[in-house]
Design a protein around this motif. Structure first.
Motif, PDB file in Angstrom:
ATOM      1  N   SER A 217      15.083 -81.493  -3.380  1.00 48.25           N
ATOM      2  CA  SER A 217      13.672 -80.179  -4.638  1.00 48.25           C
ATOM      3  C   SER A 217      12.205 -80.362  -3.867  1.00 48.25           C
ATOM      4  CB  SER A 217      13.503 -79.580  -5.379  1.00 48.25           C
ATOM      5  OG  SER A 217      12.610 -80.461  -6.453  1.00 48.25           O
ATOM      6  N   LYS A 218      11.711 -82.120  -4.696  1.00 47.38           N
ATOM      7  CA  LYS A 218      10.139 -82.601  -3.905  1.00 47.38           C
ATOM      8  C   LYS A 218      10.481 -82.837  -2.141  1.00 47.38           C
ATOM      9  CE  LYS A 218       8.584 -87.266  -4.279  1.00 47.38           C
ATOM     10  NZ  LYS A 218       9.101 -88.882  -4.260  1.00 47.38           N
ATOM     11  N   TYR A 219      11.570 -83.349  -1.691  1.00 45.74           N
ATOM     12  CA  TYR A 219      11.603 -83.562   0.001  1.00 45.74           C
ATOM     13  C   TYR A 219      11.394 -81.972   0.760  1.00 45.74           C
ATOM     14  CZ  TYR A 219      11.939 -88.813  -1.962  1.00 45.74           C
ATOM     15  OH  TYR A 219      12.410 -89.324  -2.153  1.00 45.74           O
ATOM     16  N   ASN A 220      12.126 -81.342  -0.364  1.00 45.54           N
ATOM     17  CA  ASN A 220      12.298 -79.723   0.892  1.00 45.54           C
ATOM     18  C   ASN A 220      10.687 -79.715   0.820  1.00 45.54           C
ATOM     19  OD1 ASN A 220      14.686 -79.199   1.746  1.00 45.54           O
ATOM     20  ND2 ASN A 220      15.369 -78.793   0.268  1.00 45.54           N
ATOM     21  N   ALA A 221       9.727 -79.004  -0.355  1.00 45.21           N
ATOM     22  CA  ALA A 221       9.032 -79.011  -0.551  1.00 45.21           C
ATOM     23  C   ALA A 221       7.945 -80.078   0.433  1.00 45.21           C
ATOM     24  CB  ALA A 221       8.470 -79.117  -1.886  1.00 45.21           C
ATOM     25  N   GLN A 225       6.005 -78.344   3.708  1.00 44.71           N
ATOM     26  CA  GLN A 225       4.227 -78.318   3.396  1.00 44.71           C
ATOM     27  C   GLN A 225       3.578 -78.667   5.098  1.00 44.71           C
ATOM     28  OE1 GLN A 225       2.034 -77.119   1.928  1.00 44.71           O
ATOM     29  NE2 GLN A 225       0.282 -78.471   3.165  1.00 44.71           N
ATOM     30  N   LYS A 226       5.102 -79.307   5.592  1.00 45.76           N
ATOM     31  CA  LYS A 226       4.718 -80.731   7.086  1.00 45.76           C
ATOM     32  C   LYS A 226       4.630 -79.611   8.085  1.00 45.76           C
ATOM     33  CE  LYS A 226       6.181 -84.722   9.729  1.00 45.76           C
ATOM     34  NZ  LYS A 226       7.412 -86.071   8.955  1.00 45.76           N
ATOM     35  N   GLN A 227       5.923 -78.555   7.605  1.00 39.92           N
ATOM     36  CA  GLN A 227       5.662 -77.097   9.115  1.00 39.92           C
ATOM     37  C   GLN A 227       4.668 -76.828   8.092  1.00 39.92           C
ATOM     38  OE1 GLN A 227       8.673 -77.657  10.904  1.00 39.92           O
ATOM     39  NE2 GLN A 227       7.680 -75.885  12.189  1.00 39.92           N
ATOM     40  N   LYS A 228       4.088 -75.714   7.311  1.00 41.14           N
ATOM     41  CA  LYS A 228       3.034 -75.043   6.951  1.00 41.14           C
ATOM     42  C   LYS A 228       1.961 -75.516   7.986  1.00 41.14           C
ATOM     43  CE  LYS A 228       1.181 -72.542   3.917  1.00 41.14           C
ATOM     44  NZ  LYS A 228       0.394 -72.865   2.430  1.00 41.14           N
TER      45      LYS A 228
END
Length: 408
Positions: A217-221, A225-228
């Motif tokens: 969950s941490k790495y997906n978030a 964020q990076k993609q955003k």
């Protein structure tokens, strides 16, 4: 032995096919060696650009990205080296067979030659030859006997020359065989070391992936964020390209809703020149490796999720200069809050985008030439990474940069 016409043709065809096959083998070996050297160079650059600065603390996702790329290059290198070794094995076997056949032929030739020499010695005196000629019943028979003596002498010389040629050929093949065996041994040893390094890299990769899986969950978030942040810049790039197209159409008195540039004669000529250089354009940095390619690809932490790359991500060295891949004009310089600058160059109805810069050397409206420095790539102080994001557009449509840049 005299060859009949069909047998002779079959002999010629066999020789031709054998020569063609040998040439094909040689060409294939050269291609494999060129590819192996290219992969070795890529591995050296990869180690230099991604793994040299171990003092910098990269996050786990970046480490996995880098290791993924390294493992991929290593596997390709092992495969190519293995293909070379297998091809050499076939060459060695073919040469060994030819050497064996040549030895048999040489042995037979020497026996025939020895028997001929003995026979010639027994009748070598000039008197014997004269008597052989004088005993002819007529002039025609004497002439034929004289021709026979000449042909027999020529045949002796020919046999001697053939033995000499086959002996030299045998020596050449033996030398070639020794060289091939040394080359094969070298390749086998290189692969043994490479496989050992690959095993260590795969173990390291598994440890990192286990760390990611334990806190998915941490790495997906983190990735979201990076993609955003990337999407925010991409929207601005797309908006400005559409604006540039609309402006060119308005100036030409055409519909501003068109998705294609209205081109002046000069712009058409520039676009044609850009098109003519497809696949031959220089890299946007002097030295680098492609960390991410164009198009959809699985996420490194979740293979079920696709990542859509709009261009290529090139890892380069700190302080690397960004170069224009072709002559053109600076269409836009994008500077938005909490993001690194972007430069857009226009080449007729083609656009090239240079994203993640730290310094800009040009201004909007400037004319630029091929390989002209237009800025400097941003280096992340925390991770030590220097990454350039590069894109190619035709009008408003994205193109795969690998089709345009030489050996990308």
């Amino acid at each position: 032995m005299r060859l009949t016409k069909p047998t002779y043709l079959l002999f010629i065809i066999c020789v031709f096919l054998g020569t063609t096959f040998s040439q094909a083998q040689s060409d294939k070996q050269r291609q494999l060696e060129a590819r192996r050297q290219q992969l070795k160079k890529e591995m050296e650059q990869l180690n230099s650009l991604l793994f040299a600065n171990k003092k910098k603390e990269k996050n786990v996702i970046t480490l996995v990205e880098d290791l993924n790329y390294k493992v991929s290059v290593r596997k390709n290198l092992i495969k190519v080296t293995n293909d070379q070794a297998n091809l050499l094995t076939r060459d060695i076997n073919a040469n060994q067979k030819e050497i064996s056949e040549l030895r048999d032929q040489l042995e037979e030739l020497k026996k025939q030659y020895a028997a001929m020499i003995v026979k010639s010695y027994k009748s070598k005196s000039q008197l014997s030859r004269v008597m052989f000629l004088m005993s002819s019943s007529n002039f025609k028979q004497a002439y034929k006997r004289l021709q026979y003596i000449k042909q027999y002498t020529d045949y002796q010389k020919q046999q001697g020359e053939e033995i000499k040629a086959k002996t030299l050929k045998l020596q050449e093949l033996n030398t070639q065989l020794l060289k091939q065996k040394e080359e094969k041994q070298k390749l086998v040893e290189e692969n043994r070391i490479a496989k050992k390094e690959l095993e260590a890299e795969l173990k390291e990769h598994e440890v990192l992936m286990a760390s990611i899986r334990s806190n998915m969950s941490k790495y997906n978030a983190e990735l979201k964020q990076k993609q955003k942040e990337s999407d925010r810049i991409d929207k601005e790039i797309d908006r400005l390209i559409k604006e540039a197209i609309a402006a060119s159409n308005k100036k030409a008195g055409k519909s501003t809703s068109s998705s294609s540039f209205a081109l002046t004669p000069e712009a058409k000529a520039l676009a044609a020149s850009f098109q003519a250089n497809k696949g031959k354009l220089p890299w946007p940095v002097e030295r680098g490796i492609v960390k991410m390619r164009f198009g959809k690809q699985p996420s490194i932490i979740d293979k079920t999720v696709a990542v859509n790359s709009k261009g290529v991500m090139i890892a380069t060295e700190k302080g690397a200069k960004v170069r224009a891949v072709f002559e053109g004009e600076v269409s836009q310089i994008i500077v938005i809050p909490n993001a690194n600058p972007v430069v857009i160059l226009r080449h007729g109805n083609y656009m090239t985008v240079y994203k993640n810069l730290s310094k800009i050397y040009v201004n909007k409206g400037d004319k630029v030439s091929t390989k002209q420095d237009i800025g400097e790539v941003f280096t992340n102080k925390t991770t030590g990474e220097t990454l350039l994001y590069f894109r190619v557009y035709k009008d408003s449509k994205l193109e795969n940069p690998a089709y345009w840049i030489n050996k990308l």
